[in-house]
Design a protein around this motif. Sequence first.
Motif, PDB file in Angstrom:
ATOM      1  N   GLY A 269       0.818  -1.209   0.000  1.00 18.07           N
ATOM      2  CA  GLY A 269       0.000   0.000   0.000  1.00 18.07           C
ATOM      3  C   GLY A 269       0.853   1.261   0.000  1.00 18.07           C
ATOM      4  O   GLY A 269       0.536   2.244  -0.683  1.00 18.07           O
ATOM      5  N   LEU A 270       1.940   1.211   0.753  1.00 20.44           N
ATOM      6  CA  LEU A 270       2.852   2.360   0.803  1.00 20.44           C
ATOM      7  C   LEU A 270       3.497   2.595  -0.557  1.00 20.44           C
ATOM      8  O   LEU A 270       3.620   3.744  -1.026  1.00 20.44           O
ATOM      9  N   LYS A 271       3.878   1.504  -1.211  1.00 20.10           N
ATOM     10  CA  LYS A 271       4.488   1.609  -2.538  1.00 20.10           C
ATOM     11  C   LYS A 271       3.513   2.206  -3.547  1.00 20.10           C
ATOM     12  O   LYS A 271       3.873   3.095  -4.330  1.00 20.10           O
ATOM     13  N   LEU A 272       2.265   1.752  -3.515  1.00 18.32           N
ATOM     14  CA  LEU A 272       1.257   2.277  -4.434  1.00 18.32           C
ATOM     15  C   LEU A 272       0.985   3.759  -4.169  1.00 18.32           C
ATOM     16  O   LEU A 272       0.791   4.551  -5.097  1.00 18.32           O
ATOM     17  N   ALA A 273       0.967   4.138  -2.889  1.00 20.54           N
ATOM     18  CA  ALA A 273       0.723   5.539  -2.530  1.00 20.54           C
ATOM     19  C   ALA A 273       1.823   6.432  -3.065  1.00 20.54           C
ATOM     20  O   ALA A 273       1.566   7.497  -3.649  1.00 20.54           O
ATOM     21  N   LEU A 274       3.094   6.008  -2.895  1.00 22.11           N
ATOM     22  CA  LEU A 274       4.232   6.801  -3.382  1.00 22.11           C
ATOM     23  C   LEU A 274       4.210   6.900  -4.905  1.00 22.11           C
ATOM     24  O   LEU A 274       4.520   7.959  -5.475  1.00 22.11           O
ATOM     25  N   GLN A 275       3.858   5.825  -5.562  1.00 19.58           N
ATOM     26  CA  GLN A 275       3.782   5.843  -7.035  1.00 19.58           C
ATOM     27  C   GLN A 275       2.716   6.837  -7.508  1.00 19.58           C
ATOM     28  O   GLN A 275       2.930   7.587  -8.461  1.00 19.58           O
ATOM     29  N   SER A 276       1.576   6.847  -6.827  1.00 12.39           N
ATOM     30  CA  SER A 276       0.497   7.757  -7.198  1.00 12.39           C
ATOM     31  C   SER A 276       0.905   9.210  -6.998  1.00 12.39           C
ATOM     32  O   SER A 276       0.636  10.077  -7.842  1.00 12.39           O
ATOM     33  N   LEU A 277       1.577   9.493  -5.894  1.00 11.65           N
ATOM     34  CA  LEU A 277       2.021  10.865  -5.616  1.00 11.65           C
ATOM     35  C   LEU A 277       3.080  11.304  -6.625  1.00 11.65           C
ATOM     36  O   LEU A 277       3.089  12.453  -7.076  1.00 11.65           O
ATOM     37  N   TRP A 278       3.984  10.388  -6.940  1.00  6.67           N
ATOM     38  CA  TRP A 278       5.061  10.720  -7.888  1.00  6.67           C
ATOM     39  C   TRP A 278       4.516  10.947  -9.302  1.00  6.67           C
ATOM     40  O   TRP A 278       5.076  11.747 -10.064  1.00  6.67           O
ATOM     41  N   ALA A 279       3.435  10.258  -9.640  1.00  3.93           N
ATOM     42  CA  ALA A 279       2.852  10.396 -10.980  1.00  3.93           C
ATOM     43  C   ALA A 279       2.193  11.764 -11.167  1.00  3.93           C
ATOM     44  O   ALA A 279       2.013  12.220 -12.298  1.00  3.93           O
ATOM     45  N   ASN A 280       1.849  12.416 -10.063  1.00  4.75           N
ATOM     46  CA  ASN A 280       1.215  13.745 -10.138  1.00  4.75           C
ATOM     47  C   ASN A 280       2.037  14.731  -9.292  1.00  4.75           C
ATOM     48  O   ASN A 280       1.561  15.278  -8.292  1.00  4.75           O
ATOM     49  N   LYS A 281       3.294  14.929  -9.722  1.00 10.25           N
ATOM     50  CA  LYS A 281       4.238  15.699  -8.903  1.00 10.25           C
ATOM     51  C   LYS A 281       3.789  17.134  -8.647  1.00 10.25           C
ATOM     52  O   LYS A 281       3.824  17.610  -7.524  1.00 10.25           O
ATOM     53  N   LEU A 282       3.362  17.835  -9.690  1.00  7.55           N
ATOM     54  CA  LEU A 282       2.986  19.239  -9.529  1.00  7.55           C
ATOM     55  C   LEU A 282       1.789  19.379  -8.604  1.00  7.55           C
ATOM     56  O   LEU A 282       1.772  20.236  -7.721  1.00  7.55           O
ATOM     57  N   ARG A 283       0.797  18.538  -8.804  1.00 12.04           N
ATOM     58  CA  ARG A 283      -0.392  18.587  -7.961  1.00 12.04           C
ATOM     59  C   ARG A 283      -0.031  18.276  -6.511  1.00 12.04           C
ATOM     60  O   ARG A 283      -0.539  18.902  -5.578  1.00 12.04           O
ATOM     61  N   THR A 284       0.861  17.311  -6.332  1.00 10.38           N
ATOM     62  CA  THR A 284       1.292  16.945  -4.982  1.00 10.38           C
ATOM     63  C   THR A 284       1.982  18.115  -4.295  1.00 10.38           C
ATOM     64  O   THR A 284       1.710  18.425  -3.131  1.00 10.38           O
TER      65      THR A 284
END
Length: 407
Positions: free
Chosen positions: A6-21
């Motif tokens: 779950g942690l890995k998926l969360a980091l991947q999702s955040l990294w995929a939307n860097k500007l929004r994050t």
Amino acid sequence: MEFKEGLKLALQSLWANKLRTVLTLLGVVIGVASVIAVVTLVNGANSFIETKFSSYGADVFTVSRMPQFITSADDYVKFQRRKNILLDDYRYIEANCKSCVGIGAQQATVAKVVRGTQSVTDSTVRGYTWQMPSLQNLNITEGRDFTQNDEEHASHVCIIGTDIRDNLLAGVDPIGQELRVDGSPYTVIGVSEKQGSTFGASQDNWVGIPLTAYQKSYGTAKSVTIYIKAGQAGSVLESAADEVRVLMRSQRHDAPGAENSFELDTNNTLVGFASGLTKSFGAVAGAIAAVSLIVGGIVIMNIMLVSVTERTREIGIRKALGARGKDILMQFLLESAMMALVGGFIGVLGGVAVAEAVTLAIGFPSSVAVWSVVAGLIVATATGIFFGVYPARKAAMLDPIVALRAD
């Protein structure tokens, strides 16, 4: 789903939307940075206040015409009406106080100090009785201290701070050199150790002369501050303070039942008052920072709701492949928590950097409190989890059939 996955998926999702994050993190970053900066500065101020006053010793108290902290204009006007504390008051206490281990008096003004063609302006001239340097724990690194003979004969001798030595006596042995303080000649007999700066103002630009010589130059009309050493803190200090209070009331003819015509302050009184002010300031600034955290949390919730809407089909596929509601809940909660934690980490670094910048710019003391760093990270993470619950629950409750039909 395992926590690690779950942690890995969360980091991947955040990294995929860097500007929004990054934009989402701003509220949390500002909130945490504000808290850390304020706590660091308040902690530094409290440490400085305690160190400054405790340097006189826990068994030293003062008698003065006015308190060192005045909080209203009405109080200032009232204290201004008081009679000055004179050298005779000091001598009366010195002669009659049986509980006093040491006693001294001080006056101060601002003057120009000259040697040859060189000069230092805005120097503090301190008129000391002979015991004052030891009562203020001034360590004389070169030469000697004042003696009772210097005071009795109003000798034109002086002790100087390191700024005076560095600016006027660089490269020469300062002991025995002559300085002119507002035109009057004084022979240097000692140099005090360096004391550094306070809130950007140097504490070493001063000249100490015998109080009797000071009053010959500047007059006797101004009030003196009396410093008294009790020999021990606690009950001994209270006993000495009570004795001095009675002696001062008698000397100044204060009527029975009337309030004191002078101020008697112990170190604990001064430290407590100053600490109360800094705590009040910290509480107000902390409340403002809390508003920033709430705003940041709302932004996180809004972005997570958008993310749930955008990923409806993904959620449907995962559920169709066997993902349970709690797995989806964990995934989105981890995303919001990680987003807030990263924001908190950046905020901690930013807050410390801001506090250090203030220290470098104006000399305001700062001291990083470990508990504030830990608390900042915990609060940031908790904010992310709290505001992420609703979007995560909404994602977890999606019907997989309806989710798979989403475009």
